[in-house]
Motif scaffolding. Structure first.
Motif, short mmCIF file in Angstrom:
data_model
loop_
_atom_site.label_atom_id
_atom_site.label_comp_id
_atom_site.label_asym_id
_atom_site.label_seq_id
_atom_site.Cartn_x
_atom_site.Cartn_y
_atom_site.Cartn_z
N THR A 219 0.76 -1.31 -0.10
CA THR A 219 -0.02 0.06 -0.14
C THR A 219 0.85 1.28 0.00
OG1 THR A 219 -1.89 -1.06 1.12
CG2 THR A 219 -1.90 1.11 1.36
N ARG A 220 1.85 1.37 0.78
CA ARG A 220 2.77 2.32 0.68
C ARG A 220 3.55 2.58 -0.52
NH1 ARG A 220 4.01 0.92 5.94
NH2 ARG A 220 5.46 -0.57 5.62
N CYS A 221 3.80 1.57 -1.33
CA CYS A 221 4.48 1.48 -2.67
C CYS A 221 3.45 2.15 -3.66
CB CYS A 221 5.00 0.13 -3.21
SG CYS A 221 6.36 -0.54 -2.25
N ALA A 222 2.03 1.65 -3.57
CA ALA A 222 1.12 2.36 -4.62
C ALA A 222 0.99 3.68 -4.26
CB ALA A 222 -0.13 1.53 -4.22
N LEU A 223 0.83 3.95 -3.19
CA LEU A 223 0.65 5.65 -2.87
C LEU A 223 1.95 6.16 -3.11
CD1 LEU A 223 -1.15 5.22 0.86
CD2 LEU A 223 -2.29 5.89 -1.41
N ALA A 224 2.99 5.79 -2.94
CA ALA A 224 4.22 6.65 -3.48
C ALA A 224 4.17 6.61 -4.98
CB ALA A 224 5.48 5.78 -2.98
N ALA A 225 3.77 5.37 -5.63
CA ALA A 225 3.68 5.52 -7.13
C ALA A 225 2.79 6.45 -7.50
CB ALA A 225 3.35 4.05 -7.60
N LYS A 226 1.87 6.77 -6.84
CA LYS A 226 0.72 7.67 -7.10
C LYS A 226 1.25 9.17 -7.06
CE LYS A 226 -3.73 9.34 -5.02
NZ LYS A 226 -4.57 9.16 -4.09
N GLN A 227 2.28 9.30 -6.23
CA GLN A 227 3.18 10.32 -6.34
C GLN A 227 4.10 10.68 -7.07
OE1 GLN A 227 1.60 13.11 -4.42
NE2 GLN A 227 0.30 11.31 -3.79
N GLY A 228 4.20 9.60 -8.13
CA GLY A 228 5.35 9.49 -9.18
C GLY A 228 6.62 8.73 -8.96
N ASP A 229 6.68 8.20 -7.94
CA ASP A 229 7.60 7.45 -7.51
C ASP A 229 7.93 6.21 -8.15
OD1 ASP A 229 9.99 5.86 -6.18
OD2 ASP A 229 9.42 6.27 -4.26
N THR A 230 8.83 6.04 -9.34
CA THR A 230 8.93 4.98 -10.29
C THR A 230 9.52 3.59 -9.64
OG1 THR A 230 11.05 5.60 -10.98
CG2 THR A 230 8.98 6.31 -12.44
N ASP A 231 10.31 3.83 -8.59
CA ASP A 231 10.99 2.73 -7.72
C ASP A 231 9.76 2.07 -6.96
OD1 ASP A 231 13.62 3.12 -8.82
OD2 ASP A 231 14.20 4.34 -7.27
N ALA A 232 9.06 2.77 -6.54
CA ALA A 232 7.77 2.19 -5.67
C ALA A 232 6.85 1.47 -6.53
CB ALA A 232 7.06 3.30 -4.85
N ALA A 233 6.59 2.15 -7.78
CA ALA A 233 5.69 1.30 -8.79
C ALA A 233 6.49 0.13 -9.08
CB ALA A 233 5.51 2.43 -9.84
N THR A 234 7.61 -0.03 -9.46
CA THR A 234 8.40 -1.12 -9.72
C THR A 234 8.14 -2.14 -8.48
OG1 THR A 234 9.84 -0.11 -11.32
CG2 THR A 234 10.44 -2.17 -10.29
N ARG A 235 8.28 -1.60 -7.46
CA ARG A 235 8.42 -2.68 -6.23
C ARG A 235 7.12 -3.19 -5.86
NH1 ARG A 235 11.24 1.52 -3.79
NH2 ARG A 235 9.44 1.90 -2.42
N PHE A 236 6.04 -2.33 -6.28
CA PHE A 236 4.35 -2.72 -6.16
C PHE A 236 4.20 -3.56 -7.36
CE2 PHE A 236 0.15 -1.91 -7.78
CZ PHE A 236 -0.73 -2.40 -6.82
N VAL A 237 4.75 -3.66 -8.33
CA VAL A 237 4.48 -4.49 -9.43
C VAL A 237 5.08 -6.00 -9.33
CG1 VAL A 237 5.02 -5.23 -12.05
CG2 VAL A 237 4.06 -2.97 -11.38
N HIS A 238 6.34 -5.84 -8.76
CA HIS A 238 7.31 -7.12 -8.43
C HIS A 238 6.35 -7.56 -7.23
CE1 HIS A 238 10.82 -6.77 -11.01
NE2 HIS A 238 10.26 -5.69 -11.08
N GLY A 239 5.82 -6.90 -6.36
CA GLY A 239 5.34 -7.74 -5.19
C GLY A 239 4.07 -8.43 -5.39
N THR A 240 3.37 -8.03 -6.50
CA THR A 240 1.94 -8.50 -6.55
C THR A 240 1.82 -9.39 -8.06
OG1 THR A 240 1.51 -6.35 -7.95
CG2 THR A 240 0.84 -6.45 -5.48
N GLN A 241 2.89 -9.22 -9.07
CA GLN A 241 2.70 -9.63 -10.27
C GLN A 241 2.23 -11.18 -10.17
OE1 GLN A 241 6.08 -9.23 -12.51
NE2 GLN A 241 4.91 -9.15 -14.45
N ARG A 242 2.74 -12.06 -9.39
CA ARG A 242 2.62 -13.58 -9.37
C ARG A 242 1.24 -14.00 -9.00
NH1 ARG A 242 4.47 -18.49 -9.15
NH2 ARG A 242 3.82 -19.87 -7.76
N GLN A 243 0.81 -13.11 -7.81
CA GLN A 243 -0.48 -13.21 -7.50
C GLN A 243 -1.60 -12.92 -8.67
OE1 GLN A 243 -0.64 -11.14 -3.83
NE2 GLN A 243 -0.32 -13.22 -2.40
#
Length: 188
Positions: free
Chosen positions: A7-31
């Motif tokens: 959730t922190r990564c998604a909210l950071a990605a919402k603010q433009g943090d591309t590293d957080a967006a990448t972590r969000f995808v990597h953390g959820t992609q398999r599921q």
């Protein structure tokens, strides 16, 4: 990665943090891929996963963090699967095969000669759509009953009931497979 971190990564990605967006995808992609594989079609699960993330990132500006980012994303994945199935079922299907009946018979699962893993997959595919969804989300993806209820838009008790019925259906189908497989082994 736990739900709070996602959730922190998604909210950071919402603010433009591309590293957080990448972590969000990597953390959820398999599921996401697992869910789409079981709800829609294994052959297009990768494409549907990409579609899910496209939709998620397009609507990230509206994400408020009221539910976990994982739950929010799996809700989107569920809608992607439903849209895919709706679209697929509306399109006419054609085949460039002279003997379509023979081709259809060849692709039918042969219960007596398939490995147990395929038998389980077939049993999963034969489940009622809602039961399969609840079973996949709780037993394969690993969501809690509460999270699954949120994704599916129903009550927790309904999810518990669907999972219990799915388990019973799977046990019955796999028992039939075992019985049929044992009988054919003795006959050989």
């Amino acid at each position: 990665m736990d739900d709070q971190e996602l959730t922190r990564c998604a909210l950071a990605a919402k603010q433009g943090d591309t590293d957080a967006a990448t972590r969000f995808v990597h953390g959820t992609q398999r599921q996401v891929w697992q869910l789409l594989r079981h709800l829609a079609d294994a052959h297009v699960a990768e494409d549907l996963t990409q579609e899910c993330y496209l939709r998620a990132f397009r609507s990230l500006a509206t994400y408020r963090g009221r539910s976990s980012a994982r739950t929010w994303l799996l809700s989107i994945a569920r809608r992607v699967a439903a849209d895919h199935i709706r679209h697929r079922d509306r399109r006419p299907r054609t085949a460039d095969i002279d003997d379509w009946q023979l081709a259809a018979e060849r692709v039918q699962p042969r219960i007596l000669s398939i490995p147990e893993g395929y038998a389980l997959r077939s049993a999963l595919e034969a489940l009622d759509e809602r039961r399969r969804e609840a079973f996949v989300l709780t037993q394969l993806v690993g969501l809690s009953y509460e999270e699954t209820a949120e994704v599916a838009g129903c009550r927790t008790g309904t999810i518990r009931s669907r999972v219990a019925r799915a388990r019973a259906d799977l046990v019955d189908r796999l028992h039939e497979y075992d019985t049929d497989h044992s009988a054919s082994s003795r006959g050989s």
